[in-house]
Design an enzyme around this catalytic site. Structure first.
Site, PDB file in Angstrom:
ATOM      1  N   THR A 264       0.875  -1.179   0.000  1.00 38.43           N
ATOM      2  CA  THR A 264       0.000   0.000   0.000  1.00 38.43           C
ATOM      3  C   THR A 264       0.911   1.228   0.000  1.00 38.43           C
ATOM      4  OG1 THR A 264      -0.260  -0.213   2.397  1.00 38.43           O
ATOM      5  CG2 THR A 264      -2.015  -1.114   1.027  1.00 38.43           C
TER       6      THR A 264
ATOM      7  N   LYS B 262       3.824  -6.632   4.233  1.00 39.40           N
ATOM      8  CA  LYS B 262       3.593  -5.243   3.863  1.00 39.40           C
ATOM      9  C   LYS B 262       3.428  -4.449   5.144  1.00 39.40           C
ATOM     10  CE  LYS B 262       0.163  -3.040   3.718  1.00 39.40           C
ATOM     11  NZ  LYS B 262      -0.236  -2.051   4.755  1.00 39.40           N
TER      12      LYS B 262
ATOM     13  N   THR C  95      -0.657  -2.087  11.157  1.00 39.95           N
ATOM     14  CA  THR C  95      -1.128  -2.286   9.776  1.00 39.95           C
ATOM     15  C   THR C  95      -0.263  -3.251   8.974  1.00 39.95           C
ATOM     16  OG1 THR C  95       0.098  -0.411   8.883  1.00 39.95           O
ATOM     17  CG2 THR C  95      -2.139   0.014   9.670  1.00 39.95           C
TER      18      THR C  95
END
Length: 186
Positions: free
Chosen positions: A75, A101, A112
């Site tokens: 992302t 990620k 995240t």
């Protein structure tokens, strides 16, 4: 870039729709499809776009597709994160591979980050769970990028036994495997 968090019952339905569509196309049960999401909170998952893109994504699956998968889950990352290692055990060699990620909103306990780890070792659930928890506590759960926590994180380790090497619980091989898994996560 979508966390599918804070979206209530509709977000749950969107995730189920995507998993069900993937299962139909893959020929498996919907419960065998695992969704991962990080990103913007409070926005609905673009389920229709995801379902429409599935045939091409599934057609592109390949044994050597880890680099594409590592890039596909990015992302805000600036580089894909992937690594693979081999470890020699008493009964033979096993391999471990991982993609991950995450570059922001990372504070202790992952936040995240998404990390998908695979191994061809034959190892029982309890032994693998214990090794993964120890590895994550010594790696991902120690990272702070910006001291900003988030709602979404996932780390999973899949063991398929394809190497034919079986790892017995609490054995010397189990300890060696656990050390290798920790090295991979670090």
């Amino acid at each position: 870039g979508n966390a599918n968090a804070g979206t209530g019952a509709q977000g749950h339905c969107d995730a189920l729709d995507v998993c069900t569509a993937a299962a139909v196309q893959l020929g498996c049960e919907a419960t065998a499809v695992l969704p991962f999401s990080t990103g913007v909170i409070g926005q609905r998952l673009p389920a229709e776009k995801m379902i429409a893109a599935m045939p091409a994504a599934i057609a592109g699956l390949a044994e050597d597709g880890w680099p594409a998968a590592a890039q596909g889950i990015m992302t805000t990352d600036t580089v894909p994160k992937e690594r693979a290692i081999e470890v020699e055990l008493s009964a033979g060699t096993v391999r471990l591979g991982a993609i991950a990620k995450g570059s922001g909103m990372i504070a202790p306990n992952m936040a995240t980050m998404i990390s998908i780890i695979t191994t061809d070792a034959g190892i029982g659930f309890q032994s693998l769970d214990k090794a993964l928890r120890a590895a994550v506590n010594a790696s991902f759960n120690c990272i702070t990028i910006d001291n900003d926590m988030s709602t979404s994180d996932t780390v999973l380790c899949f063991a398929n036994g394809a190497s034919g090497v079986q790892i017995e619980a609490d054995s010397a091989d189990c300890k060696i495997f656990g050390s290798a898994l920790q090295e991979l996560c670090v």
